[in-house]
Design a protein around this motif. Structure first.
Motif, short mmCIF file in Angstrom:
data_model
loop_
_atom_site.label_atom_id
_atom_site.label_comp_id
_atom_site.label_asym_id
_atom_site.label_seq_id
_atom_site.Cartn_x
_atom_site.Cartn_y
_atom_site.Cartn_z
N GLY A 283 -4.86 -5.37 -1.66
CA GLY A 283 -6.24 -5.66 -1.26
C GLY A 283 -6.60 -7.12 -1.45
O GLY A 283 -7.16 -7.76 -0.56
N ASP B 244 -9.21 -2.32 -3.79
CA ASP B 244 -8.55 -1.39 -2.85
C ASP B 244 -9.16 -1.48 -1.46
O ASP B 244 -8.46 -1.39 -0.45
CB ASP B 244 -8.64 0.05 -3.37
CG ASP B 244 -7.74 0.28 -4.56
OD1 ASP B 244 -6.98 -0.64 -4.91
OD2 ASP B 244 -7.81 1.38 -5.16
N LEU B 245 -10.49 -1.66 -1.42
CA LEU B 245 -11.15 -1.79 -0.12
C LEU B 245 -10.68 -3.02 0.64
O LEU B 245 -10.76 -3.08 1.87
CB LEU B 245 -12.67 -1.89 -0.30
CG LEU B 245 -13.48 -0.60 -0.31
CD1 LEU B 245 -14.97 -0.95 -0.33
CD2 LEU B 245 -13.18 0.28 0.89
N VAL C 284 -5.87 5.31 -6.34
CA VAL C 284 -6.67 4.76 -5.24
C VAL C 284 -8.13 5.03 -5.62
O VAL C 284 -8.60 6.15 -5.60
CB VAL C 284 -6.34 5.44 -3.90
CG1 VAL C 284 -7.12 4.79 -2.77
CG2 VAL C 284 -4.85 5.38 -3.62
N TYR D 87 -6.67 1.26 3.42
CA TYR D 87 -7.28 2.04 2.34
C TYR D 87 -7.25 3.53 2.70
O TYR D 87 -6.97 4.38 1.85
CB TYR D 87 -8.71 1.57 2.11
CG TYR D 87 -9.46 2.37 1.08
CD1 TYR D 87 -9.24 2.16 -0.27
CD2 TYR D 87 -10.39 3.34 1.45
CE1 TYR D 87 -9.92 2.91 -1.23
CE2 TYR D 87 -11.07 4.08 0.51
CZ TYR D 87 -10.83 3.86 -0.83
OH TYR D 87 -11.50 4.59 -1.77
N THR E 116 -7.87 -3.83 1.37
CA THR E 116 -6.76 -3.54 2.28
C THR E 116 -7.23 -3.13 3.67
O THR E 116 -6.40 -2.92 4.55
CB THR E 116 -5.87 -2.42 1.71
OG1 THR E 116 -6.67 -1.26 1.49
CG2 THR E 116 -5.21 -2.82 0.43
N VAL F 26 0.84 -1.21 0.00
CA VAL F 26 0.00 0.00 0.00
C VAL F 26 0.87 1.25 0.00
O VAL F 26 0.65 2.19 -0.79
CB VAL F 26 -0.96 -0.01 1.22
CG1 VAL F 26 -1.59 1.36 1.42
CG2 VAL F 26 -2.04 -1.05 1.04
N TYR G 121 -12.04 -0.40 -6.98
CA TYR G 121 -12.47 0.08 -5.67
C TYR G 121 -12.62 -1.10 -4.71
O TYR G 121 -12.19 -1.05 -3.55
CB TYR G 121 -13.78 0.85 -5.82
CG TYR G 121 -14.38 1.32 -4.53
CD1 TYR G 121 -13.67 2.15 -3.67
CD2 TYR G 121 -15.68 0.96 -4.17
CE1 TYR G 121 -14.23 2.59 -2.48
CE2 TYR G 121 -16.24 1.40 -2.99
CZ TYR G 121 -15.52 2.21 -2.14
OH TYR G 121 -16.07 2.64 -0.97
#
Lengths: 148, 64
Positions: free
Chosen positions: A129, A93-94, A76, A100, A96, A66, A90
Motif C-alpha cells: 500500500g 492497506d487501502l 487485511v 485491497y 493498494t 499483496v 487500514y
C-alpha cells in the motif's frame, strides 16, 4: 566608501493571460487525475503518461506483495479497527487501491498472525500500500512536469 | 481454492523476496536510464541484505 543606491522603481507585473491560466489549471487537474488513477490501479498513473516500464514494475511489485501477503495469511485491516494501529494498517492497506479487494477476497480463511509467516504477510500488505502511494505521488509529480 | 498454499517462505526467503521486490520498484521509480537502474537495484538489494542481516545478528544475544 559609500555606495549610492539607485531609487527603486516598482515594475508593474504583466497580466497573466487567461488562456495560460486555464491551461495551468487543466494541467493541475490532469495531475490529480493521474494520481488518483495510479492509486486505484497500481501503475495506471505511469501508464497514462506512457511510462510503460515503471507502470509494469509498479503493478507487478504491488500485486506480488499483496498476493504473497494475503496467501501468507497476513492481516487485511478493515474500517472496524479497535485502535489507532488498526486504523493506520487500514490506511496502508487501502493504499493498494483495487488490490485491497483482491486481498480481502483471498483472506477467506482469516488472518493468522500467530506464526511469523502471517506477521510477514501483514507487513507485505502494508508495504504494498505504501509503495503504491509512493508510486502515485511519483506519477503526480511527473504529470506536473517535475523531472522524474 | 486454498490461497494459503501459493507462497511458502522461510524467514530468509521472505526477507530476500521483500528486498528484491522493493529494490526493483525503487530502481525503476528512482532512476531513468537502464544502466543507472541496474546499479541502483543491485546496490539497494545489497544494502537490504547487509542491514537486515546486521540487525539480525545485533538482536541475536537478546533472542533467548
Amino acid at each position: 566608501m559609500t555606495e549610492q543606491s539607485a531609487p527603486i522603481v516598482p515594475v508593474p507585473e504583466a497580466p497573466v493571460p487567461a488562456r495560460k491560466e486555464s491551461a495551468s489549471a487543466a494541467s493541475e487537474n490532469r495531475a490529480w487525475a493521474v494520481a488518483v488513477a495510479g492509486w486505484l490501479v497500481p501503475g495506471l498513473g505511469h501508464a497514462l503518461q506512457r511510462m510503460w516500464g515503471r507502470a509494469f514494475v509498479v503493478f507487478v511489485a504491488v500485486g506480488l506483495l499483496v498476493i504473497a501477503g494475503a496467501s501468507m495469511r497476513g492481516n487485511v485491516f478493515t474500517s472496524n479497527g479497535n485502535d489507532a494501529f488498526d486504523t493506520l494498517g487500514y490506511i496502508a492497506d487501502l493504499g493498494t487501491g483495487c488490490f485491497y479487494f483482491l486481498a480481502r477476497f483471498m483472506e477467506r480463511t482469516g488472518a493468522d498472525v500467530s506464526h511469523a509467516g502471517g506477521d510477514y504477510g501483514t507487513r507485505f500488505l502494508a508495504t504494498a500500500g505504501v509503495l503504491n502511494l509512493l508510486a502515485a505521488l511519483h506519477a503526480f509529480e511527473a504529470a506536473r512536469g517535475r523531472k522524474a | 481454492m486454498n490461497y494459503t498454499s501459493l507462497f511458502h517462505f522461510t524467514h530468509f526467503q521472505a526477507f530476500l523476496f521483500f528486498a528484491a521486490v522493493i529494490s526493483v520498484a525503487f530502481g525503476f521509480l528512482g532512476r531513468r536510464q537502464p544502466k543507472d537502474r541496474v546499479k541502483y537495484i543491485l546496490w539497494s538489494f545489497l544494502l537490504f541484505l547487509v542491514v537486515g542481516i546486521g540487525i539480525a545478528w545485533a538482536m541475536y544475544p537478546f533472542s533467548r
